[in-house]
Design an enzyme around this catalytic site. Structure first.
Site, PDB file in Angstrom:
ATOM      1  N   HIS A 189       0.846   5.342   1.156  1.00 25.91           N
ATOM      2  CA  HIS A 189       0.218   6.392   1.967  1.00 25.91           C
ATOM      3  C   HIS A 189       0.223   7.704   1.178  1.00 25.91           C
ATOM      4  O   HIS A 189       1.266   8.090   0.620  1.00 25.91           O
ATOM      5  CB  HIS A 189       1.021   6.633   3.246  1.00 25.91           C
ATOM      6  N   HIS A 213       0.851  -1.200   0.000  1.00 25.00           N
ATOM      7  CA  HIS A 213       0.000   0.000   0.000  1.00 25.00           C
ATOM      8  C   HIS A 213       0.877   1.237   0.000  1.00 25.00           C
ATOM      9  O   HIS A 213       2.041   1.196   0.417  1.00 25.00           O
ATOM     10  CB  HIS A 213      -0.927   0.013   1.220  1.00 25.00           C
TER      11      HIS A 213
HETATM   12  P1  5GP Z   1       2.197   0.486   7.240  1.00 25.71           P
HETATM   13  O1  5GP Z   1       2.808   0.669   8.584  1.00 25.71           O
HETATM   14  O2  5GP Z   1       2.031  -0.985   6.973  1.00 25.71           O
HETATM   15  O3  5GP Z   1       2.869   1.208   6.125  1.00 25.71           O
HETATM   16  O4  5GP Z   1       0.791   1.184   7.319  1.00 25.71           O
HETATM   17  C1  5GP Z   1      -0.377   0.544   7.683  1.00 25.71           C
HETATM   18  C2  5GP Z   1      -1.403   1.647   7.844  1.00 25.71           C
HETATM   19  O5  5GP Z   1      -2.654   1.037   7.956  1.00 25.71           O
HETATM   20  C3  5GP Z   1      -1.184   2.500   9.095  1.00 25.71           C
HETATM   21  O6  5GP Z   1      -1.054   3.862   8.720  1.00 25.71           O
HETATM   22  C4  5GP Z   1      -2.424   2.238   9.936  1.00 25.71           C
HETATM   23  O7  5GP Z   1      -2.888   3.401  10.569  1.00 25.71           O
HETATM   24  C5  5GP Z   1      -3.413   1.725   8.913  1.00 25.71           C
HETATM   25  N1  5GP Z   1      -4.349   0.748   9.420  1.00 25.71           N
HETATM   26  C6  5GP Z   1      -4.125  -0.261  10.302  1.00 25.71           C
HETATM   27  N2  5GP Z   1      -5.237  -0.995  10.482  1.00 25.71           N
HETATM   28  C7  5GP Z   1      -6.184  -0.436   9.681  1.00 25.71           C
HETATM   29  C8  5GP Z   1      -7.557  -0.763   9.431  1.00 25.71           C
HETATM   30  O8  5GP Z   1      -8.128  -1.697   9.988  1.00 25.71           O
HETATM   31  N3  5GP Z   1      -8.215   0.032   8.536  1.00 25.71           N
HETATM   32  C9  5GP Z   1      -7.623   1.086   7.912  1.00 25.71           C
HETATM   33  N4  5GP Z   1      -8.363   1.787   7.062  1.00 25.71           N
HETATM   34  N5  5GP Z   1      -6.339   1.433   8.134  1.00 25.71           N
HETATM   35  C10 5GP Z   1      -5.628   0.667   9.005  1.00 25.71           C
END
Ligand code: 5GP
Length: 143
Positions: free
Chosen positions: A107, A105
């Site tokens: 951001h 993903h």
């Molecule tokens: P990563 O750390 O993997 O780059 O980012 C994961 C993102 O997913 C984080 O910014 C976190 O806030 C978001 N996130 C975690 N759980 C959920 C969820 O259940 N739903 C949504 N919409 N975002 C989530």
């Protein structure tokens, strides 16, 4: 070090399958975008390819063209929707980088002069704020 395999029960795989809810702002045949529930700034949106991979490192390169086409669309939409001065694009790979959800993903975070990002995976946003922000982004995407 060998990285772990893709886990089909990660939270974004469940969102993609409609098993848990999200505030979606965009969907096409290859990509969805929805609000981050722990935003680092107002309008923080996640752009997620439907193709399964843990992150950028194991993704099929054919994923990137549709994914980054939508990243640009969403970046323009959040900039417009929130009257932002700029947009930060972040993408994490494996725990050492800060990745916490193991489905690729990107951001997309609207930025405002002089306002720092909140911490990564900080506090949960109120659902009504996410609903309102998603509406603003959908409106900007549609216009
Ligand atoms: P990563 O750390 O993997 O780059 O980012 C994961 C993102 O997913 C984080 O910014 C976190 O806030 C978001 N996130 C975690 N759980 C959920 C969820 O259940 N739903 C949504 N919409 N975002 C989530």
């Amino acid at each position: 070090m060998t990285e772990a395999a893709y886990d089909t029960d990660n939270i974004f795989a469940k969102i993609l399958r409609g098993e848990i809810p999200s505030h979606r702002v965009y969907e096409d045949e290859a990509v969805i975008a929805f609000m981050d529930v722990m935003p680092q700034g107002s309008g923080h949106t996640l752009v997620v390819p439907k193709a399964p991979s843990r992150n950028l490192l194991d993704a099929n390169p054919s994923t990137f063209d549709p994914l980054f086409t939508v990243v640009q669309k969403v970046a323009l939409a959040v900039k417009k929707a929130f009257g932002a001065d700029g947009v930060t694009i972040l993408q994490f790979n494996e725990p050492a980088s800060g990745q916490t959800v193991y489905h690729l993903h990107v951001h997309v975070i609207p930025r405002f002069d002089g306002i720092p990002l909140k911490p990564h995976t900080g506090g949960m946003e109120k659902p009504e704020v996410l609903v309102e922000n998603a509406e603003k982004i959908r409106a900007a995407l549609g216009s």
